[in-house]
Write a protein that holds these residues in place. Structure first.
Motif, mmCIF file in Angstrom:
data_model
loop_
_atom_site.group_PDB
_atom_site.id
_atom_site.type_symbol
_atom_site.label_atom_id
_atom_site.label_comp_id
_atom_site.label_asym_id
_atom_site.label_seq_id
_atom_site.Cartn_x
_atom_site.Cartn_y
_atom_site.Cartn_z
ATOM 1 N N LEU A 83 0.831 -1.202 0.000
ATOM 2 C CA LEU A 83 0.000 0.000 0.000
ATOM 3 C C LEU A 83 0.868 1.254 0.000
ATOM 4 O O LEU A 83 0.571 2.241 -0.705
ATOM 5 C CB LEU A 83 -0.924 0.009 1.218
ATOM 6 N N TYR A 84 1.944 1.219 0.775
ATOM 7 C CA TYR A 84 2.853 2.370 0.834
ATOM 8 C C TYR A 84 3.524 2.597 -0.520
ATOM 9 O O TYR A 84 3.589 3.732 -1.020
ATOM 10 C CB TYR A 84 3.892 2.140 1.920
ATOM 11 N N ALA A 85 4.003 1.519 -1.135
ATOM 12 C CA ALA A 85 4.630 1.642 -2.446
ATOM 13 C C ALA A 85 3.650 2.224 -3.462
ATOM 14 O O ALA A 85 4.012 3.075 -4.292
ATOM 15 C CB ALA A 85 5.136 0.280 -2.909
ATOM 16 N N GLU B 296 1.872 6.792 -6.798
ATOM 17 C CA GLU B 296 0.808 7.667 -7.296
ATOM 18 C C GLU B 296 1.070 9.131 -6.956
ATOM 19 O O GLU B 296 0.636 10.024 -7.688
ATOM 20 C CB GLU B 296 -0.538 7.224 -6.729
ATOM 21 N N SER B 297 1.768 9.394 -5.871
ATOM 22 C CA SER B 297 1.999 10.786 -5.467
ATOM 23 C C SER B 297 3.330 11.338 -5.972
ATOM 24 O O SER B 297 3.451 12.547 -6.195
ATOM 25 C CB SER B 297 1.944 10.921 -3.941
ATOM 26 N N GLN B 298 4.333 10.453 -6.152
ATOM 27 C CA GLN B 298 5.666 10.936 -6.520
ATOM 28 C C GLN B 298 6.246 10.257 -7.758
ATOM 29 O O GLN B 298 7.306 10.661 -8.242
ATOM 30 C CB GLN B 298 6.631 10.710 -5.349
ATOM 31 N N GLY B 299 5.606 9.220 -8.240
ATOM 32 C CA GLY B 299 6.186 8.454 -9.325
ATOM 33 C C GLY B 299 7.060 7.330 -8.783
ATOM 34 O O GLY B 299 7.110 7.085 -7.571
ATOM 35 N N PRO B 300 7.764 6.622 -9.661
ATOM 36 C CA PRO B 300 8.535 5.436 -9.249
ATOM 37 C C PRO B 300 9.815 5.795 -8.496
ATOM 38 O O PRO B 300 10.896 5.920 -9.082
ATOM 39 C CB PRO B 300 8.835 4.749 -10.585
ATOM 40 N N LYS C 95 5.407 5.751 -13.969
ATOM 41 C CA LYS C 95 4.325 5.607 -12.988
ATOM 42 C C LYS C 95 3.333 4.547 -13.439
ATOM 43 O O LYS C 95 2.903 3.706 -12.637
ATOM 44 C CB LYS C 95 3.606 6.942 -12.792
ATOM 45 N N GLU C 96 2.981 4.550 -14.720
ATOM 46 C CA GLU C 96 2.003 3.584 -15.223
ATOM 47 C C GLU C 96 2.566 2.166 -15.146
ATOM 48 O O GLU C 96 1.851 1.219 -14.795
ATOM 49 C CB GLU C 96 1.630 3.924 -16.663
ATOM 50 N N GLY C 97 3.847 2.016 -15.503
ATOM 51 C CA GLY C 97 4.460 0.694 -15.462
ATOM 52 C C GLY C 97 4.575 0.151 -14.060
ATOM 53 O O GLY C 97 4.247 -1.018 -13.807
ATOM 54 N N LEU C 98 5.026 0.995 -13.119
ATOM 55 C CA LEU C 98 5.161 0.525 -11.741
ATOM 56 C C LEU C 98 3.784 0.281 -11.123
ATOM 57 O O LEU C 98 3.619 -0.635 -10.309
ATOM 58 C CB LEU C 98 5.950 1.525 -10.900
ATOM 59 N N ARG C 99 2.790 1.066 -11.520
ATOM 60 C CA ARG C 99 1.420 0.813 -11.048
ATOM 61 C C ARG C 99 0.985 -0.600 -11.429
ATOM 62 O O ARG C 99 0.441 -1.344 -10.604
ATOM 63 C CB ARG C 99 0.462 1.837 -11.642
#
Length: 638
Positions: A501-503, A508-512, A549-553
């Motif tokens: 959840l933290y990751a 979402e707030s700072q990017g990867p 961000k999209e990839g790490l999401r």
């Protein structure tokens, strides 16, 4: 005999000679309120009622297990809608006339409004108890506050905007005074978090009396719950959900905010980090398995699998659990639904082992390759030929997880350790403590006539997979059909969940960021995988995926699916991500378990064609409730 509420009592799980534990009973008859707070022992029982309406994690028919894409039942068996409402919701039978899992209703599946009423009474009246010191009164009131907030959250999670019930209404008031409108989801989440924050200083930091306090709300649990709630509030279902724009109050105000706010993810990240840090100083850590002295473990894979299995299904000494379910345990009956019937000659015809919770092929595909990346991305994995028949090599690389010289499919080879720790399947191995040596792990044959399917019971699993993760490895299967299960306490939230959840909130707030990767990698390392960046760089055909961000999401979503598989998290994750329309409109599939040989067995068959529409993201409020309270607005589409 008095009703047991806190079945979760670890000493009871370990020995039969345990004394009575905190909050383990409720009164035989509901006392009048004055009597309930006349003595400490009576107030203690009333506090138990506040806990007693929490959702039971061992209720197989409810929302945790059958509403996502993890399990499916045999459609020819008699699984009724009253016993398995979650499955009927999955099959599209939810309705507003008589809603399944009617948590809004006064006598429904959760009766959460009654629970909120009880919590308010506890908060208001506990200060009157004469034989308690002030700090204990404040602590009990604080526990009731967090529970009240949590019950509000459970309603918001299912229905979206609700009525806030901070104080109980007078039963002597006019009926119209009890007819209140729903308030916006932002107001709901703000109230819930504010209530938890108010209670926090008066809670015990962690269990003060060891196992005697297991399941009670303390600061470790409250901080973790607050973090999860703020992640939910920041997620697409509640953060700028334009699909719900038409749901408005009488003044025309939208009950769902229509503008996405990154600040909500920032707040969620702060809460997650606070919960993680507090858990760490309180002695919480990712669980790893220590093999008993009498076991011989010859494969590193076994150890990684057992880390994964016991992080969820081992209560004793598990420092990863942040809050245990207080209502129920994973008892013999619960585990029997996930247990293959044919462990040995004593169990193939054992009616106590019900074996009906089949894991779908859909979820088996989600687990990584041995290189820690999705199988469709792994450059070295033969994805196009994954369903090709192969003979398992008789080498150490395979023989602890698969039966040597057995005909199976490539799909079962070269998968990550969590695949083998989570799933039982045709041609697999099943390590139990009774086998003493992991080289002697039990073999499973899921084809008709094999040990798992030797008795064609009508409610047997119909997918070709079962959940090994939900079965404690210390269970035993003796002579004369004896089946002895070791019950375990089910964690509501554990540290790996909080790490992910933290990751997610950081991404979402700072990017990867490097910090987000650190917490994902810690969860992966416990199961023997390299870090995200190294794994994708070395093996993925999308090596840059973790850098966006999209990839790490996407990676975080799959990590949550794998790490938290079968723990009741996936359905609610899919909802908050608004991914149900993608994932829950896929065909539900499994292997053809009616076949006796490999070639026809490994033909994928459709078990159900699901339909999930935008209206299904939220429960309908029953028509009866709408009639009783004309100020309510029905959810969109119902």
């Amino acid at each position: 005999m008095k009703k047991i509420v806190f079945i979760l009592m670890l000493p009871v799980l370990l020995s039969a000679g345990s004394c009575k534990k905190f909050l383990d009973v409720v009164p035989d008859n509901t006392p009048v309120i004055d009597q309930a707070f006349s003595l400490r022992v009576m107030a203690q029982r009333f506090l138990a009622t506040c806990y007693n309406r929490l959702p039971a994690s061992n209720a197989l028919g409810n929302d945790q297990y059958l509403m996502a894409d993890e399990f499916w039942l045999n459609s020819t068996a008699n699984f009724s809608s009253s016993a398995y409402p979650g499955w009927y919701i999955a099959m599209g039978q939810q309705n507003a006339n008589s809603p399944l899992l009617n948590w809004w209703g006064s006598g429904g599946s959760g009766a959460y409004w009654q629970a909120i009423y009880d919590c308010n009474v506890m908060i208001e009246r506990v200060q009157e108890v004469p034989d308690m010191d002030q700090s204990e009164k404040n602590m009990w009131a604080a526990e009731a506050k967090v529970l009240k907030a949590y019950y509000h959250y459970l309603l918001v999670r299912a229905y979206g905007p609700i009525i806030i019930r901070d104080k109980n209404l007078s039963v002597f008031g006019e009926q119209t005074s009890m007819q209140e409108p729903r308030v916006s989801v932002d107001e709901c989440f703000n109230y819930i978090v504010k209530t938890i924050d108010e209670a926090m200083p008066d809670l015990m930091p962690i269990e003060q009396n060891g196992n005697l306090d297991v399941g009670r709300i303390n600061q470790v649990a409250a901080k973790a719950v607050k973090a999860r709630i703020l992640v939910e509030a920041a997620s697409p279902l509640f953060n700028g959900n334009t699909d719900m724009a038409s749901l408005k109050d009488d003044a025309g105000n939208a009950l769902f905010n229509q503008t996405y706010s990154e600040a909500k993810w920032t707040a969620a990240a702060v809460a997650c980090k606070e919960a993680i840090d507090f858990a760490a100083i309180s002695g919480k850590r990712l669980h790893t398995w220590t093999a008993p002295a009498n076991l011989t473990i010859g494969s590193p894979s076994t150890r990684f699998q057992m880390n994964y299995r016991t992080a969820f299904n081992e209560s004793d000494g598990n420092a990863e659990a942040l809050w245990f379910d207080t209502r129920s345990t994973a008892s013999a009956g619960f585990q029997a639904a996930f247990t293959p019937r044919g462990f040995n000659t004593n169990t193939v015809s054992n009616g106590s082992i019900t074996s009906y919770m089949g894991v779908t092929l859909n979820i088996a595909e989600k687990f990584y390759s041995k290189n820690g990346v999705p199988i469709e991305e792994d450059k070295t994995y033969p994805y196009a030929n994954r369903n090709e028949l192969v003979t398992v090599p008789a080498t150490d690389e395979y023989r602890f997880n698969l039966q040597a010289n057995y005909t199976t499919i490539r799909f079962h080879l070269d998968r990550e350790h969590r695949f083998y720790g989570a799933l039982s399947f045709d041609g697999g191995r099943y390590f139990m403590m009774s086998e003493i040596n992991d080289a002697n792990a039990l073999n499973t044959n899921y084809k008709q006539g094999g040990n798992v399917m030797q008795y064609n019971v009508i409610n047997n699993q119909v997918t070709g997979y079962m959940s090994k993760k939900l079965v404690n490895y210390q269970n035993s299967y003796g002579a004369s059909n004896a089946y002895a299960a070791r019950p375990y306490a089910i964690p509501v939230i554990r540290l790996a969940d909080l790490y992910l959840l933290y990751a997610e909130a950081l991404n979402e707030s700072q990017g990867p960021t490097a910090e987000a990767l650190t917490y994902i990698d810690a969860v992966r390392a416990r199961s023997g995988l390299n870090g995200v960046q190294a794994s994708w760089a070395d093996f993925s055909n999308q090596p840059s995926k973790p850098s966006t961000k999209e990839g790490l999401r996407s990676i975080i979503k799959q990590e949550r699916t794998i790490e938290l598989a079968f723990e009741g998290k996936r359905f609610w994750d899919l909802r908050r991500w608004k991914d149900c329309v993608l994932e829950l409109n896929k065909l539900v599939t499994g292997w053809d378990v009616s076949q006796r040989t490999a070639a026809p067995f490994y033909r994928s068959r459709t078990l159900y064609s699901r339909v999930f529409t935008p209206k299904d993201y939220f429960w309908p409020i029953s028509i009866d409730e709408m009639r009783r309270n004309p100020k309510l607005k029905q959810n969109v589409g119902w």
